[in-house]
Write a protein that holds these residues in place. Structure first.
Motif, PDB file in Angstrom:
ATOM      1  N   GLY A 171       1.007  -1.694   0.101  1.00  0.00           N
ATOM      2  CA  GLY A 171       0.070   0.099  -0.218  1.00  0.00           C
ATOM      3  C   GLY A 171       0.650   1.408   0.118  1.00  0.00           C
ATOM      4  O   GLY A 171       2.094   0.839  -0.250  1.00  0.00           O
ATOM      5  N   HIS A 172      -0.018   2.333   0.573  1.00  0.00           N
ATOM      6  CA  HIS A 172       0.746   3.486   0.735  1.00  0.00           C
ATOM      7  C   HIS A 172       1.718   3.987   1.958  1.00  0.00           C
ATOM      8  O   HIS A 172       2.262   5.008   2.288  1.00  0.00           O
ATOM      9  CB  HIS A 172       0.012   5.193   0.080  1.00  0.00           C
ATOM     10  CG  HIS A 172      -0.770   4.496  -1.483  1.00  0.00           C
ATOM     11  ND1 HIS A 172       0.230   4.916  -2.101  1.00  0.00           N
ATOM     12  CD2 HIS A 172      -1.725   4.239  -1.416  1.00  0.00           C
ATOM     13  CE1 HIS A 172      -0.534   5.059  -3.132  1.00  0.00           C
ATOM     14  NE2 HIS A 172      -2.327   4.329  -3.147  1.00  0.00           N
ATOM     15  N   ALA A 173       2.108   3.151   2.844  1.00  0.00           N
ATOM     16  CA  ALA A 173       2.511   2.854   4.413  1.00  0.00           C
ATOM     17  C   ALA A 173       3.973   3.098   3.771  1.00  0.00           C
ATOM     18  O   ALA A 173       4.624   2.205   2.873  1.00  0.00           O
ATOM     19  CB  ALA A 173       2.265   1.616   4.580  1.00  0.00           C
ATOM     20  N   SER A 174       4.676   3.348   4.798  1.00  0.00           N
ATOM     21  CA  SER A 174       6.411   3.680   4.386  1.00  0.00           C
ATOM     22  C   SER A 174       6.848   1.574   4.689  1.00  0.00           C
ATOM     23  O   SER A 174       6.210   1.314   5.775  1.00  0.00           O
ATOM     24  CB  SER A 174       6.854   3.902   5.383  1.00  0.00           C
ATOM     25  OG  SER A 174       6.545   5.597   5.246  1.00  0.00           O
ATOM     26  N   ALA A 175       7.577   1.352   3.824  1.00  0.00           N
ATOM     27  CA  ALA A 175       8.060  -0.092   4.379  1.00  0.00           C
ATOM     28  C   ALA A 175       9.460   0.079   5.062  1.00  0.00           C
ATOM     29  O   ALA A 175       9.937   1.371   4.743  1.00  0.00           O
ATOM     30  CB  ALA A 175       8.919  -0.373   2.702  1.00  0.00           C
ATOM     31  N   ARG A 176       9.534  -1.012   6.013  1.00  0.00           N
ATOM     32  CA  ARG A 176      10.541  -0.913   7.115  1.00  0.00           C
ATOM     33  C   ARG A 176      11.506  -2.281   6.847  1.00  0.00           C
ATOM     34  O   ARG A 176      11.137  -3.174   6.689  1.00  0.00           O
ATOM     35  CB  ARG A 176       9.731  -0.981   8.114  1.00  0.00           C
ATOM     36  CG  ARG A 176       8.866   0.163   9.032  1.00  0.00           C
ATOM     37  CD  ARG A 176      10.214   1.464   8.952  1.00  0.00           C
ATOM     38  NE  ARG A 176      10.580   1.824   9.877  1.00  0.00           N
ATOM     39  CZ  ARG A 176       9.637   2.177  11.044  1.00  0.00           C
ATOM     40  NH1 ARG A 176       9.599   2.605  11.567  1.00  0.00           N
ATOM     41  NH2 ARG A 176      11.846   2.353  12.241  1.00  0.00           N
ATOM     42  N   TYR A 177      13.071  -1.637   6.678  1.00  0.00           N
ATOM     43  CA  TYR A 177      13.556  -3.784   6.481  1.00  0.00           C
ATOM     44  C   TYR A 177      15.195  -2.662   6.814  1.00  0.00           C
ATOM     45  O   TYR A 177      15.210  -1.302   6.572  1.00  0.00           O
ATOM     46  CB  TYR A 177      13.841  -3.322   4.964  1.00  0.00           C
ATOM     47  CG  TYR A 177      13.771  -2.265   3.952  1.00  0.00           C
ATOM     48  CD1 TYR A 177      15.055  -1.432   3.727  1.00  0.00           C
ATOM     49  CD2 TYR A 177      12.735  -1.622   3.946  1.00  0.00           C
ATOM     50  CE1 TYR A 177      15.243  -1.096   2.817  1.00  0.00           C
ATOM     51  CE2 TYR A 177      12.713  -0.266   2.766  1.00  0.00           C
ATOM     52  CZ  TYR A 177      14.277   0.522   2.751  1.00  0.00           C
ATOM     53  OH  TYR A 177      14.162   1.429   1.865  1.00  0.00           O
ATOM     54  N   ALA A 178      15.724  -4.110   6.656  1.00  0.00           N
ATOM     55  CA  ALA A 178      17.465  -3.288   6.815  1.00  0.00           C
ATOM     56  C   ALA A 178      17.657  -3.835   5.287  1.00  0.00           C
ATOM     57  O   ALA A 178      17.728  -5.194   4.884  1.00  0.00           O
ATOM     58  CB  ALA A 178      17.554  -4.267   7.893  1.00  0.00           C
ATOM     59  N   LEU A 179      19.068  -3.380   5.410  1.00  0.00           N
ATOM     60  CA  LEU A 179      19.465  -2.993   3.814  1.00  0.00           C
ATOM     61  C   LEU A 179      20.597  -3.123   3.655  1.00  0.00           C
ATOM     62  O   LEU A 179      21.679  -2.622   4.609  1.00  0.00           O
ATOM     63  CB  LEU A 179      18.954  -1.655   3.082  1.00  0.00           C
ATOM     64  CG  LEU A 179      19.795  -1.385   1.016  1.00  0.00           C
ATOM     65  CD1 LEU A 179      18.568  -0.779   0.781  1.00  0.00           C
ATOM     66  CD2 LEU A 179      21.246  -1.185   1.309  1.00  0.00           C
ATOM     67  N   HIS A 180      21.372  -4.647   3.117  1.00  0.00           N
ATOM     68  CA  HIS A 180      22.701  -4.885   3.128  1.00  0.00           C
ATOM     69  C   HIS A 180      23.290  -4.854   1.738  1.00  0.00           C
ATOM     70  O   HIS A 180      22.580  -5.354   1.082  1.00  0.00           O
ATOM     71  CB  HIS A 180      22.275  -6.184   3.535  1.00  0.00           C
ATOM     72  CG  HIS A 180      22.240  -6.680   4.992  1.00  0.00           C
ATOM     73  ND1 HIS A 180      23.090  -6.566   6.131  1.00  0.00           N
ATOM     74  CD2 HIS A 180      20.804  -6.801   5.782  1.00  0.00           C
ATOM     75  CE1 HIS A 180      22.387  -6.345   7.142  1.00  0.00           C
ATOM     76  NE2 HIS A 180      20.982  -6.519   7.135  1.00  0.00           N
ATOM     77  N   SER A 181      24.267  -4.005   1.829  1.00  0.00           N
ATOM     78  CA  SER A 181      24.981  -3.958   0.317  1.00  0.00           C
ATOM     79  C   SER A 181      26.211  -4.057   0.890  1.00  0.00           C
ATOM     80  O   SER A 181      27.528  -2.755   1.210  1.00  0.00           O
ATOM     81  CB  SER A 181      24.838  -2.366  -0.232  1.00  0.00           C
ATOM     82  OG  SER A 181      25.145  -2.821  -1.271  1.00  0.00           O
TER      83      SER A 181
END
Length: 306
Positions: A171-181
């Protein structure tokens, strides 16, 4: 008949047919559009022009060999033979969608309506098809290699992308996650992450970079104007609308994904987290809390006759 090989002609329903499918009858569809002040005749005229183009493609193919018409909805369940000759008549998105279900068979892409379709992936008109088929049967054709992206999760799911992957909220809600690069990692809150192939770099990725450059009042991003090569040995990721807070950062918002540096995302969302490819939201992988997704270059490649 010039060959025993099967010619698979891939098309999709016209907008006119989609309206009939939605409303049941022509009268109902026309009534609905007229109620909104829109002409139904435009859709009907486009339908007739597309049908004429499709029939021209089918007629040319039938003069060469056995023909199997195939609608887009049947692609996931259709089994292509290694020696099938694949012809796509439709928009750019249909070409990209078809490539995902092939195993290196070259695709002949025909633009059935040049006045309406941009045709970046549609180098041929219906009148060109006979000559293109002759060259393919004589193995005198050229094909461009297309790098694909793939995502796999710790749940055992896998998805390919010809243009791009979206990782975020449904949806239009914010996505929450941990990003590893690579060796770097960051907790993020954003409108989602786009990972683009070279083929898709002039599409959604270009739109994101255009908007970001305009908002910042800066010159266009170097990846913007012409994108990057279809057969590049890397992908590009871009974070949409990253939000800085006490617990989330914005230092990893754009970068490359290659053999040495895969991209890994771990969901922090209790619900509605999704991953989908090439704009097809209905075919998604769940990306809720506990899901770890790793994005790499796929071993599988596409081939487009040029």
């Amino acid at each position: 008949m010039l060959t025993e090989r099967k010619l698979v002609v891939v098309t999709r329903r016209t907008r006119y047919q989609e309206l009939l499918h939605k409303y049941g009858t022509r009268g109902q569809a026309e009534f609905y559009l007229r109620h909104l002040g829109e002409s139904f005749g435009h859709y009907e005229q486009e339908h007739l022009q597309l049908c004429a183009a499709y029939e021209s493609v089918l007629e040319t193919a039938r003069a060469v060999g056995r023909v199997q018409p195939l609608e887009r909805e049947l692609l996931p369940s259709y089994r292509f033979a290694p020696d099938d000759i694949v012809i796509v008549a439709g928009q750019d998105g249909l070409v990209a969608n078809t490539l995902k279900y092939l195993d290196a068979q070259p695709v002949i892409a025909v633009n059935p309506l040049p006045r309406a379709f941009d045709g970046l992936l549609l180098p041929f008109a219906p009148k060109d098809l006979a000559g293109v088929l002759r060259r393919q049967l004589q193995s005198r054709f050229r094909a461009k290699t297309i790098t694909m992206a793939q995502v796999s999760t710790n749940r055992g799911e896998r998805l390919l992308a010809v243009n791009d992957l979206f990782i975020g909220s449904a949806g239009h809600a914010s996505a929450r996650y941990a990003l590893h690069s690579g060796a770097r990692q960051e907790q993020q809150s954003s409108s989602g992450v786009i990972v683009s192939t070279g083929l898709g770099s002039t599409g959604w990725l270009r739109s994101i970079l255009t908007g970001a450059s305009a908002v910042a009042g800066q010159e266009a991003h170097p990846e913007l104007k012409d994108g990057f090569a279809w057969d590049s040995n890397f992908l590009c990721y871009s974070v949409r609308e990253p939000f800085p807070s006490k617990t989330t950062g914005t230092s990893l918002v754009f970068g490359r994904v290659d053999a040495q540096t895969p991209l890994r995302l771990q969901s922090r969302m209790a619900e509605r987290g999704v991953i989908f490819s090439d704009g097809i939201e209905s075919d998604f992988i769940d990306f809720t809390a506990g899901t770890v997704a790793e994005i790499r270059i796929s071993d599988k490649t596409g081939r487009l006759v040029v």
